[in-house]
Each structure stands twice: as C-alpha cells, then as structure tokens.
Design a protein around this motif. Structure first.
Motif, PDB file in Angstrom:
ATOM      1  N   SER A  27      -1.163   4.133  -4.813  1.00  0.00           N
ATOM      2  CA  SER A  27      -2.541   3.857  -4.393  1.00  0.00           C
ATOM      3  C   SER A  27      -2.578   3.005  -3.134  1.00  0.00           C
ATOM      4  O   SER A  27      -1.732   2.131  -2.937  1.00  0.00           O
ATOM      5  CB  SER A  27      -3.289   3.125  -5.514  1.00  0.00           C
ATOM      6  OG  SER A  27      -4.610   2.844  -5.104  1.00  0.00           O
ATOM      7  N   SER A  28      -3.584   3.299  -2.291  1.00  0.00           N
ATOM      8  CA  SER A  28      -3.832   2.470  -1.107  1.00  0.00           C
ATOM      9  C   SER A  28      -4.979   1.514  -1.354  1.00  0.00           C
ATOM     10  O   SER A  28      -5.201   0.605  -0.575  1.00  0.00           O
ATOM     11  CB  SER A  28      -4.203   3.352   0.090  1.00  0.00           C
ATOM     12  OG  SER A  28      -3.147   4.208   0.396  1.00  0.00           O
ATOM     13  N   TYR A  29      -5.758   1.762  -2.413  1.00  0.00           N
ATOM     14  CA  TYR A  29      -6.971   0.965  -2.633  1.00  0.00           C
ATOM     15  C   TYR A  29      -6.890   0.080  -3.861  1.00  0.00           C
ATOM     16  O   TYR A  29      -7.819  -0.660  -4.153  1.00  0.00           O
ATOM     17  CB  TYR A  29      -8.181   1.895  -2.784  1.00  0.00           C
ATOM     18  CG  TYR A  29      -8.469   2.694  -1.551  1.00  0.00           C
ATOM     19  CD1 TYR A  29      -8.608   2.062  -0.318  1.00  0.00           C
ATOM     20  CD2 TYR A  29      -8.596   4.074  -1.597  1.00  0.00           C
ATOM     21  CE1 TYR A  29      -8.871   2.787   0.828  1.00  0.00           C
ATOM     22  CE2 TYR A  29      -8.864   4.803  -0.452  1.00  0.00           C
ATOM     23  CZ  TYR A  29      -9.003   4.148   0.754  1.00  0.00           C
ATOM     24  OH  TYR A  29      -9.254   4.857   1.884  1.00  0.00           O
ATOM     25  N   SER A  38      -0.701   0.365  -7.626  1.00  0.00           N
ATOM     26  CA  SER A  38      -0.071   1.630  -8.008  1.00  0.00           C
ATOM     27  C   SER A  38       0.309   1.546  -9.484  1.00  0.00           C
ATOM     28  O   SER A  38       0.463   0.455 -10.026  1.00  0.00           O
ATOM     29  CB  SER A  38       1.159   1.881  -7.146  1.00  0.00           C
ATOM     30  OG  SER A  38       0.744   2.087  -5.808  1.00  0.00           O
ATOM     31  N   GLY A  71     -11.013   7.665  -8.613  1.00  0.00           N
ATOM     32  CA  GLY A  71      -9.887   7.319  -9.474  1.00  0.00           C
ATOM     33  C   GLY A  71      -9.842   8.158 -10.735  1.00  0.00           C
ATOM     34  O   GLY A  71      -9.168   7.787 -11.693  1.00  0.00           O
ATOM     35  N   THR A 109      -7.454   6.423 -13.308  1.00  0.00           N
ATOM     36  CA  THR A 109      -6.318   5.647 -12.788  1.00  0.00           C
ATOM     37  C   THR A 109      -6.840   4.855 -11.592  1.00  0.00           C
ATOM     38  O   THR A 109      -8.035   4.872 -11.310  1.00  0.00           O
ATOM     39  CB  THR A 109      -5.197   6.582 -12.293  1.00  0.00           C
ATOM     40  OG1 THR A 109      -5.709   7.342 -11.187  1.00  0.00           O
ATOM     41  CG2 THR A 109      -4.728   7.532 -13.376  1.00  0.00           C
ATOM     42  N   SER A 110      -5.944   4.178 -10.887  1.00  0.00           N
ATOM     43  CA  SER A 110      -6.328   3.630  -9.579  1.00  0.00           C
ATOM     44  C   SER A 110      -6.690   4.805  -8.671  1.00  0.00           C
ATOM     45  O   SER A 110      -6.271   5.933  -8.924  1.00  0.00           O
ATOM     46  CB  SER A 110      -5.157   2.878  -8.950  1.00  0.00           C
ATOM     47  OG  SER A 110      -4.811   1.758  -9.725  1.00  0.00           O
ATOM     48  N   VAL A 111      -7.440   4.529  -7.601  1.00  0.00           N
ATOM     49  CA  VAL A 111      -7.743   5.595  -6.639  1.00  0.00           C
ATOM     50  C   VAL A 111      -6.415   6.019  -5.999  1.00  0.00           C
ATOM     51  O   VAL A 111      -5.758   5.220  -5.340  1.00  0.00           O
ATOM     52  CB  VAL A 111      -8.726   5.086  -5.563  1.00  0.00           C
ATOM     53  CG1 VAL A 111      -9.009   6.180  -4.555  1.00  0.00           C
ATOM     54  CG2 VAL A 111     -10.022   4.616  -6.210  1.00  0.00           C
ATOM     55  N   ALA A 112      -6.027   7.283  -6.215  1.00  0.00           N
ATOM     56  CA  ALA A 112      -4.666   7.699  -5.849  1.00  0.00           C
ATOM     57  C   ALA A 112      -4.575   8.096  -4.384  1.00  0.00           C
ATOM     58  O   ALA A 112      -5.469   8.740  -3.839  1.00  0.00           O
ATOM     59  CB  ALA A 112      -4.238   8.868  -6.728  1.00  0.00           C
ATOM     60  N   SER A 113      -3.474   7.686  -3.730  1.00  0.00           N
ATOM     61  CA  SER A 113      -3.163   8.217  -2.398  1.00  0.00           C
ATOM     62  C   SER A 113      -2.000   9.199  -2.507  1.00  0.00           C
ATOM     63  O   SER A 113      -1.763  10.007  -1.626  1.00  0.00           O
ATOM     64  CB  SER A 113      -2.800   7.092  -1.431  1.00  0.00           C
ATOM     65  OG  SER A 113      -1.704   6.356  -1.941  1.00  0.00           O
ATOM     66  N   ASP A 162     -11.575  -0.357  -7.324  1.00  0.00           N
ATOM     67  CA  ASP A 162     -10.349  -1.145  -7.497  1.00  0.00           C
ATOM     68  C   ASP A 162     -10.398  -2.466  -6.736  1.00  0.00           C
ATOM     69  O   ASP A 162      -9.375  -3.122  -6.553  1.00  0.00           O
ATOM     70  CB  ASP A 162      -9.120  -0.342  -7.037  1.00  0.00           C
ATOM     71  CG  ASP A 162      -8.863   0.860  -7.945  1.00  0.00           C
ATOM     72  OD1 ASP A 162      -9.248   0.783  -9.126  1.00  0.00           O
ATOM     73  OD2 ASP A 162      -8.304   1.849  -7.477  1.00  0.00           O
ATOM     74  N   ASN A 175       0.852  -1.186   0.000  1.00  0.00           N
ATOM     75  CA  ASN A 175       0.000   0.000   0.000  1.00  0.00           C
ATOM     76  C   ASN A 175       0.891   1.240   0.000  1.00  0.00           C
ATOM     77  O   ASN A 175       1.617   1.479   0.953  1.00  0.00           O
ATOM     78  CB  ASN A 175      -0.874  -0.084   1.261  1.00  0.00           C
ATOM     79  CG  ASN A 175      -1.452   1.240   1.678  1.00  0.00           C
ATOM     80  OD1 ASN A 175      -1.403   2.226   0.958  1.00  0.00           O
ATOM     81  ND2 ASN A 175      -2.003   1.269   2.874  1.00  0.00           N
TER      82      ASN A 175
END
Length: 1089
Positions: free
Chosen positions: A318-320, A323, A275, A300-304, A376, A15
């Motif tokens: 990403s955390s979800y 990446s 995302g 994109t992926s849900v970005a952190s 995701d 993560n």
C-alpha cells in the motif's frame, strides 16, 4: 553559515510501490520482491512467514519491477527501470548472498515528451523482448537474443498519443501488445499490434475493441489456455479476445491493483480505491469463456500492489496505509469478511504534514505525522528510542538495589524479586493470581540493606550484606552457611555469579569466595592501594557459571583493573583520566565479541574490547549517556543479550553488524533495573524509578519507535499548542454512502497525551482546511489556533474565496473567536511580529489583531504584497519573509515598519515548482521542488549593484529522489549540550514515500572531510544494477542536470560502518586517517538522527 549540508534518512521509505512473486534466490525458493520507490526488499516465503533476505537502496526511483525467466535459466531474473530512464537486469548470487548485475543501460531519448500517465515497462511472456512506453507516441523495444542476452534497443512509432495501459498478450506466435487508449473525443478503445523484430515495426494485430467504459484504465492479460485480456473499468469489466467478448457490470469503483491467483488466470484479486478486495472469476469450459463473476472478499489497506503468495496468503502493498499480509479464508467471519490480516507492515507515507513536539517533556523531539490517505489516514508518533510497556507497578520509595532469583537452579522462570532499601530488604513474589506480594526467605537477613544477590549452583541463593555473605537453600529457604566480614571491617561493594563471590571490605581489601554445596570458601584476599568503587565477575567465557576474570573500578587513581580468578593476579590496569570515579563496571559479550563497559559518575560510558585470554583492553571509546551516575545490567530480549544502563537518561546498549549501538529508553529517570522473567510476565524487566517499582516488557530493540493513531479519515494539517496541551488537525472524511463521493472537512482538537478527539468544528460545504497555526498576538496574552481555509467550488479553476478562523481552546473545546473572509485560498499562515501573515492565492497579506468597541477582537488587513503565481509556502524570520511559489521558485520579502509595507528584496530567477521551503539561517534558504530535488539559495546583501542584490544565488543543489511536503526545525534525538553534535542545527523533512529525513548544517572543515570520505566511498561501494551514485544525486529537471554541490549523502557516508574491516582499511588508506578515527567520526553523525 548553513551552506554545507548533510542529508540523512532517519526513517526509510515505507510506501510500497511495486511487488512481484517468483523464484529469484533459488529454483525452489518462493520470493516476494517489494519495491519501496528507492529501495528493494527481497523476502523468502517460509512456513513461519516472510523472512527478509535483502534490503538495498537503488540509485533511482523505480518505475518498473518485473520478474522474468529467459530460455534455459533455472530461476527468475529481475528487470528494473527507473524514472530517469536507466534500466538493469539483476540476478541472485547465492554464494555471496547478494544481487549481481546481468545487464544495464540507458533508454532515454534526446527528444520526446515524457508520458503523462507514467512509464510503462512490460516483458513478453515468451521472453522475446522487453517493451517500454516512456515518451508520447513511441514504443521502445529491447529484444533478447536466443541466449537470453539483451540486444540493442529501438523505437517504434505509436499512433495512439493518450495511452492508458499497454500489456503483452499470451500465446501469440509473434510478440503482440494490446493498447488501451483515449481518443481526442475522450472515448476509450483497445487495439492490438504485432511487433516484427525484423522490420522493427508494428503490424495490425488480431483484434480491436471500440468504445469501452469511460473509466477503463487497466488491462490484465490472461495466460493460456484462454489468452485474452480483461479490461477493468469503473462500472464494467470486459473479457476480450479474438473470439470472445463478455462483460459484467460492477459497483462503481476505481481498481488500483490486481494480483493473479491461479497460473491459468481463471481467478484474479482486484483492489479498489476504497480498500475493498474483490475476487474476479473467469468461468470457462473447454477453453471457451462462458462468463465472469465478481465477489467481494473484504477490506484491506488501499492497495498499490497485490501479490498472491501461496496457500491463500496474499501480500497487499500500500501507498496510502500500512502494507499487509492477509489470508483469504473459505468461510466468512462474523462481519462477513473472508480477509484475515496476518501481519501489518508500518507505512508512514504519504507524510502530508508533521510537527516536532516534546510530548514527554524530556528535551527529546518526537515527530507527529499526518500519514496515509483516504480511509487509511492516521497520525503517527515517531520517536527515537525504546519504549517500556508497563504490566504492573507498585509504589515503593527509596529503592537501593534489585535482583531476581529462581526457586531452583534449573527453573526456567524467576520466582523472587529482592528489593533492597537503606535499612531493610523485602522479597516480592508472584502469587497464584499473578500479583506481586511480599513473601519471606527465612535464611535471608531482612532487617539490613542487601548489597548483592544471586542464584547459586546446587539450588542455592547468595545474599551479601555489609556484615556477611549468606548461602541459603532455594528449596527449604533455610540458611546453609555464612561467611562473616573480619572484625572492624564491613563489606561495601560486592558482586557474584552462580559459583563465585567477589567483595571489597574497606581499606582496599578484595576478597574472593567460591560457592560449594552448602559451603562458602574464602579462596584468596589481597589488599589494593586504594578504595574499590565497583566490581564485576559476569561470566563471558565458555562456562556460563564461572568467570576467569574480574573487573575492578578504583577510587583515587580513577582506573579500571582486570584481575585473574581464582588467584587475584593483576593483569591489566587502565587509567580512565579525569577525576570522576567509575561507578559501575560490566564484562559482557555481543555477537561473539567481549567488551568491558565502565560507567562513570557523570554519565559518561567507556567501552573497551576485551581479549579474554590475556585481559588486554583495546579500542577504547567514550560516549555520553546522561549526567548522573550509571548502573549497568545485562538482560536478554528475543534471544539476544543487551545491556541496560540505568541513569537520568536510561539507555539500552546493543550490537548490530558487530558494532555497539545506543538507543535511549523512553523513561525519565531509572535508578535500578533487573531482568524479571516470571511465568506471569515472561521476558520482563523490573525497573525502579522515582517512588515506584514497575514491571514491564521492552519494545523491539531498534532505533525508531512508531505509534499509530488510526483516524479513518485523511489528516492534512497538524499543529501543537503547548499551553493547552492539544493538537489541532484539519482533516477530511470521504462519505461513500451517497451516489457521488462527497468530502466533509473538519477542524478537530486532540489531547496531546491520549490523542482523544476533544472537540470538532465542521467546515462549510465545499470548504477545506489549508493551513493551521498556533499563535498569540501583540498586547493579548491568550494563545489561539488560526485556521486558513478555501472554498473549492466544482466550477472554479482556483478558489476565489476562503476564511481565516481564529479559535481559542476553552475547557477543552474549540471556541470561534473571530473570522475573516478572504479573496482566495489561505495556503499558509505565520505568526509575524505579533500579527498574522497569510498567503492568499497570489498575494501575501498581513493582518493586525484589533479590539472592537464591544471588547471583542477582529483581524484587520494592514498591508500586502502581490507578484506571485500562487504563494504556497511561507516562512518568516525577524522582518524577512521567504515565499515558495507554485512555479517561480523562492523569493525574499521584507516588512518595513516605518512605511507599514511589504516589499520584494530578492528572488531566485529559476523556474522551480516548489513543494516546501525553510529558512536555515539569516542568509540561506532551503527549498524542495517537484522533481525531487533540494536546493539552497543565498541572500546576496554584499552585492555591488541592485541587480546583484535582487538575485538569490543558488549555492547548493542535490537530488533527494523524494517529494518533500514539509520542513521543520528540530531534532529527533536528545541534544546533549556537551556533545559536538549538540551544536549542529538540524531540519527534519517528511516525504510522500514515508521518509523522515534530517538535514544538518555542518562546519566547513567537517564538510570538507566528509566530502572526501564520500568520494572514496563511491569508489568502493557500487550501486545495485551498476547505477551511478554521482548521477543519482545530481540535480535534475526538464531544463538541466548538474552535479550535486554543497550537499552530502549521509546514507552513503554512514554505510561505511557496515563495511567489512578490509574495505574500511582500503578507505582509511585513501583518506590517510586511521580506521578507528573514521568510525568515531561517522558514528558521531549517526547520533544526529
């Protein structure tokens, strides 16, 4: 007793919590630095992509990761602050290629309420100070002196209590912070303050802005020349400075991460909770802002975290979800997206639930996780070992051997595949349509079994049969020369390389032949006292075509011998012990070290380090790979050479950090393997297994292999049913089409091989799945899936209604057999003595499965037990029930058959907020709680008084630094009954950061030995940033901090294998145990995961 536990990571955290870009490893290097909660990775941007430079654990959960450059420094430094209030400044040491600590310290305060919204750590753009918001109402300042060194920290009172974000402004004569906060009427405002270092206080800043968007929660300071700040809300974006105010409306969204594109801050990338990636542009003329524009780029992926690297390449952490490395294109693709994914980095986090199953039915556990969140969400199948990806296969029974041959010595690709049977030899080749078809090599003898084949110099091929050695031209395919076995003898074992042939004719005769241009010359023969069982002359010296050494395995005295070539003088003789003969020997070299591998007929493998100059064998090690005879072959993959051990448990032997590693191949039984690198199937292997010949490529050579099943929705619970070969999952989909986001929950049935959705049962509106179980009931032979649900009403504080649904799988469909309404959320379901045990809000309820008059069945309540705040996690064993409570730690209940009642037997009186529980054995229970700790409690049945017996005694405590969502009994590796490790019970856990870990309960004497090793390793291995391992592993919550006890850190212990030899010897001296013995004991532990 399961008191002594060993905790080790099988899959590291994936993560991505933070990322930043700068010049860290050198003034000209562009580095991407990624934090994965408790690890830091440093990558270098090269024309080929990202190249990993370093991956190290940090003894803390990273709260802040920032690059900065004090005055006079040629390159950036890295500031890290951890959740337990430690900080450090790291610098790259190019000579040693490692990070060194420039400064470190502790910024905790004796009193103070930790902030609700997490810690904030920021660095003044002019490097005058570091600011930290750790406790409500306080702003901590660490000033720099003019040499860039840190001075003593101090606190400044901050009036705003509900702080949402704080940043430093650019271009201010004095360090100036901008604070986004919420007042007690829930309105949000922005204020600025200047920090005066002389008075250690704030003065009112240049501007403030009241009554912003109710969803504003992110500040982005804009660099010079503009020097304002962007305030990102849910429905508007505002640019604000002392002289300007500009706002634009946006589609409702929650911005999770941002990344700056240009140095002057005129363009920013924003990533939201769905995302979607937007580009925000600040238009300005002559340093005056004229407006804001926002444009959707794609998904994109849900970005952190978002880090813009260079040339329109962006890292999305990403955390979800996974990446990604993405490229932003100038023109949209067919779907209208400007985003092109260049690379994906697997992320298992958050693992909300998982189950351990043996899908291939080989006695090897695989973990199937519910991973990711929102869109995701996915299932991940994690297994230990290496997969073979089948490209082609053909049915062939009774294969006795296989070799690949080239049509010319300097040809890069193999052309022929020689397959040998008991009374014939067939030759396969690739035709123009890239299919395998049978062909002829005229010079080969095809109506007998081939014992060995090889390419030879001068465009020749060698074939060895029981009667002769044939030398054939590979271009004309005609026989050029033949050597015949002496009358009355036949060849029974043979081997060859490009210039040499070595064979044994019965009675212990060993014959050595050299290959010339069109001629085979018998150079030497000798008679040994026993029969020969196997041979090898694989060249591992400087000449790739000629070997100076021959390895010979013997019958009768069960030995392996090394002879010199060409004179066949005996150099070394090593007795193997036991009565199982060696069936395959191999000379090989990994990472510049030469080895002799010797495989026995019972699945054991011995390896020796071989001194090529004098033939000495040292460092003997023995491992068990299977139970059947093993055949060894070398092959190469991605420019490294490896060894394939074919047997009933096929294994790849490879080397990493100059140590041999064994990774199982996920195929059942393999009798023969040979590399087949043809133009159509480059870098492939030909594999003979029961009744078929397969050609396939091999996965990356690594320990864990992960397969992903994207769901596009969030899987929350999973359960496997062996009898119907299905999985049931409870999942939720977010519908973003309507005005307000609504969630729809489903129970889905999946095939356990293809993972196709076979059947779906939609839950009611507001109803969500909380638990799922496969079970059967007493006096009913069917198996059922039981699902526990809750109705989550918007106006209710906690659910007052739920259901238990009982499904049967009929013809691949979910059929609802029975349902039972409950007075709350069904958090947990367990099968219990042929009945169903449910945890419903604060009570434990037991249901019987009763027949109705019409022959159908229903759940009937039998008895229950109150006395919990929320009974979230339940495990059972026999008549005992272990409950993990929302905040009242662990309690132990017992079911009394005579009275038909459930009573409390004992409890832990500590206030732990539980996140998972498991029963290790009859008396020891394991718990994980929300401060990232693990602990074990013991049932005290011998206690003298009722009070003592009613107390669960805490016997083990440990800070894992990970939030555990689930424990399950099981193992990721094959448990071979004959190994010491086969008897050690293990529990697997899955965490929010995507860690899969193993907790193994060790025998006491092994625990004591390893505890001493851990203590010595702490002295030798120093933590990054000077963080202490002992402090990191100490059990920590708001009330107390105590040293870890009865838990060992397997990651630290196994890092012993990566130490240099001299540091190993230092530890071996302190332990008073030989290095090899230490390595053997630690290596055995690595086979637990």
């Amino acid at each position: 007793m399961s008191i002594w536990n060993y905790v080790v990571t099988a899959h590291k955290p994936t993560n991505v919590t933070h990322s930043c870009v700068g010049n860290f490893t050198a003034p000209q290097d562009l580095n991407l630095i990624i934090a994965k909660c408790t690890r830091i990775e440093i990558h270098l941007l090269t024309p080929q992509g990202l190249q990993a430079t370093l991956d190290v654990p940090v003894y803390g959960r990273i709260a802040t990761l920032e690059l900065f450059r004090p005055h006079g420094e040629p390159q950036d430094l890295l500031f890290i602050a951890t959740e337990r209030y430690k900080f450090c400044v790291l610098q790259w040491d190019a000579e040693a290629a490692e990070v060194v600590t420039r400064a470190m310290g502790d910024v905790s305060d004796r009193i103070g309420r930790p902030t609700d919204n997490g810690q904030i750590g920021i660095i003044d753009p002019d490097c005058r100070l570091i600011g930290l918001h750790l406790y409500d109402g306080l702003f901590k300042v660490i000033p720099f002196d003019n040499k860039g060194q840190l001075k003593e920290a101090f606190n400044i009172r901050l009036e705003e209590l509900q702080v949402l974000d704080i940043k430093f402004l650019y271009g201010c004569p004095r360090p100036t912070i901008v604070v986004l906060y919420q007042d007690n009427k829930d309105a949000r405002h922005v204020k600025t303050y200047e920090v005066t270092l002389k008075d250690k206080d704030f003065i009112e800043g240049p501007w403030s802005q009241n009554n912003l968007d109710n969803g504003a929660d992110l500040l982005i300071p804009v660099p010079p020349p503009l020097c304002g700040v962007l305030i990102i809300g849910e429905e508007t974006i505002v640019y604000c400075s002392a002289s300007a105010f500009k706002a634009i409306p946006i589609r409702p969204s929650v911005t999770r991460a941002y990344g700056r594109v240009d140095a002057d801050g005129s363009r920013y990338l924003l990533g939201d909770h769905n995302g979607l990636l937007h580009l925000l542009v600040i238009t300005h003329e002559r340093e005056k802002v004229t407006g804001l524009k926002i444009e959707l780029l794609g998904e994109t992926s849900v970005a952190s975290s978002i880090s813009y690297l260079d040339n329109a390449v962006v890292f999305i952490g990403s955390s979800y979800g996974d990446s990604q490395l993405v490229k932003l294109n100038l023109h949209p693709d067919a779907k209208g997206s400007y985003v092109e994914v260049l690379e994906r980095y697997v992320n298992l986090g958050p693992i909300v639930d998982f189950c351990v199953v043996d899908l291939e039915r080989q006695g090897q556990g695989q973990v199937v996780t519910c991973s990711g969140a929102y869109k995701d969400g996915s299932l991940r199948i994690v297994r230990n070992g290496i997969g073979i990806n089948e490209q082609a296969s053909v049915e062939l029974q009774g294969i006795k051997g296989m070799w690949s041959l080239r049509s010319a010595t300097d040809d890069p690709y193999d052309t022929f595949l020689v397959v040998s049977f008991i009374s014939e030899t067939r030759i396969l080749a690739m035709n123009l349509e890239d299919e395998l078809e049978e062909t002829e090599i005229e010079g080969f003898c095809s109506n007998v079994q081939t014992l060995f084949c090889h390419d030879a110099v001068y465009d020749q091929l060698v074939q060895v049969t029981s009667s002769s050695v044939r030398l054939v031209s590979s271009t004309s395919r005609e026989l050029r020369h033949e050597w015949f076995a002496p009358a009355g003898y036949s060849v029974n074992v043979a081997t060859a390389n490009a210039t040499q042939v070595l064979l044994a004719t019965g009675g212990g005769h060993l014959v050595y032949i050299e290959v010339g241009d069109g001629v085979l010359t018998e150079v030497k023969n000798t008679q040994l006292e026993f029969e020969i069982s196997c041979l090898d002359i694989n060249p591992i010296g400087d000449n790739p075509n000629y070997s100076q050494l021959a390895a010979v395995g013997m019958w009768t005295d069960i030995s392996v011998r090394i002879f010199s070539l060409p004179d066949l003088n005996l150099i070394t003789k090593e007795h193997l012990g036991g009565e199982i003969i060696p069936r395959s020997v191999l000379l090989c070299s990994f990472e510049g070290i030469s080895y002799l591998l010797c495989a026995l007929g019972d699945g054991h493998l011995l390896n020796f380090v071989l001194n090529t100059s004098n033939g000495d064998l040292t460092d003997r090690k023995k491992v068990s790979l299977g139970t059947q005879p093993i055949a060894l072959r070398t092959f190469s993959s991605k420019n490294a050479s490896h060894v394939f051990a074919a047997s009933d448990r096929p294994t790849v032997i490879y080397s990493s950090n100059r140590k041999l590693l064994y990774s199982n191949v996920n195929l059942k039984e393999v009798s023969y393997m040979c590399p087949f690198n043809s133009a159509a199937f480059p870098d492939s292997l030909a594999i003979a297994k029961e009744g078929e010949l397969t050609i396939g490529t091999i996965d990356d050579i690594q320990k864990l292999h992960i397969r992903s099943i994207p769901l596009g929705e969030h899987a929350r619970r999973i359960c496997h049913q062996e009898q119907t070969r299905t999985f049931a999952i409870s999942s939720l989909k977010y519908n973003q089409t309507s005005a307000e986001d609504c969630e729809v929950h489903f129970i889905r049935l999946l095939d356990d091989q293809t993972f196709e959705v076979l059947s779906t049962y939609p839950l009611d509106q507001y109803e969500s799945g909380c638990s799922i179980l496969s079970c059967s009931f007493s006096d009913d032979n069917n198996v059922y899936y039981c699902v526990g649900t809750a109705y989550v009403m918007p106006e209710e504080y906690e659910p007052t209604k739920g259901r238990i649904l009982v499904f049967a799988v009929e013809d691949g469909k979910l059929q609802l057999i029975a349902e039972k309404e409950t007075k709350g959320s069904v958090y947990s379901l367990n099968s219990f003595n042929g009945k169903l045990l449910a945890a419903i809000n604060q009570k434990i309820q037991l249901y019987k499965w009763m027949p109705r008059d019409d022959g159908s069945r229903e759940l009937q309540s039998e008895c229950g037990h109150h006395g919990h705040i929320l009974a979230l996690y339940v495990q059972t064993r026999g008549d005992f029930i272990v409950v993990g409570d929302l905040m009242k730690s662990i309690s132990l209940l017992i079911y009394k058959h005579e009275e038909g009642a459930i009573e409390e037997r004992a409890r832990d009186y500590n206030a732990n907020w539980m996140s998972a529980v498991e029963i290790l054995d009859d008396d020891i229970y394991l718990g994980a709680e929300n401060n990232f700790n693990l602990f074990t409690v013991r049932k005290n049945s011998e206690g003298a008084t009722d009070e003592e017996r009613g107390r669960l005694e805490v016997v083990g405590e440990y800070h894992l630094g990970e939030f555990v969502n689930r424990f399950r009994h099981g193992s990721l590796v094959m448990r071979l009954p004959d190994s010491d490790m086969g008897q050690i019970p293990t529990v697997i856990f899955g965490t929010v950061n995507g860690v899969i870990g193993v907790i193994a309960s060790l025998p006491h004497e092994q625990y004591v030995f390893l505890e001493k090793l851990q203590m010595n390793l702490r002295k030798v291995i120093k933590g990054v940033g000077g963080l202490s391992h002992e402090q990191w592993r100490s059990f920590y919550n708001e009330k107390k901090t105590v040293d870890a006890k009865n838990f060992l850190d397997g990651d630290l212990i196994e890092s012993f294998l990566d130490l240099g030899r001299n540091r190993m010897e230092e530890i071996s001296k302190a332990m008073n145990v030989a290095v090899d013995e230490l390595m053997k004991r630690v290596e055995e532990l690595t086979r637990l995961h």
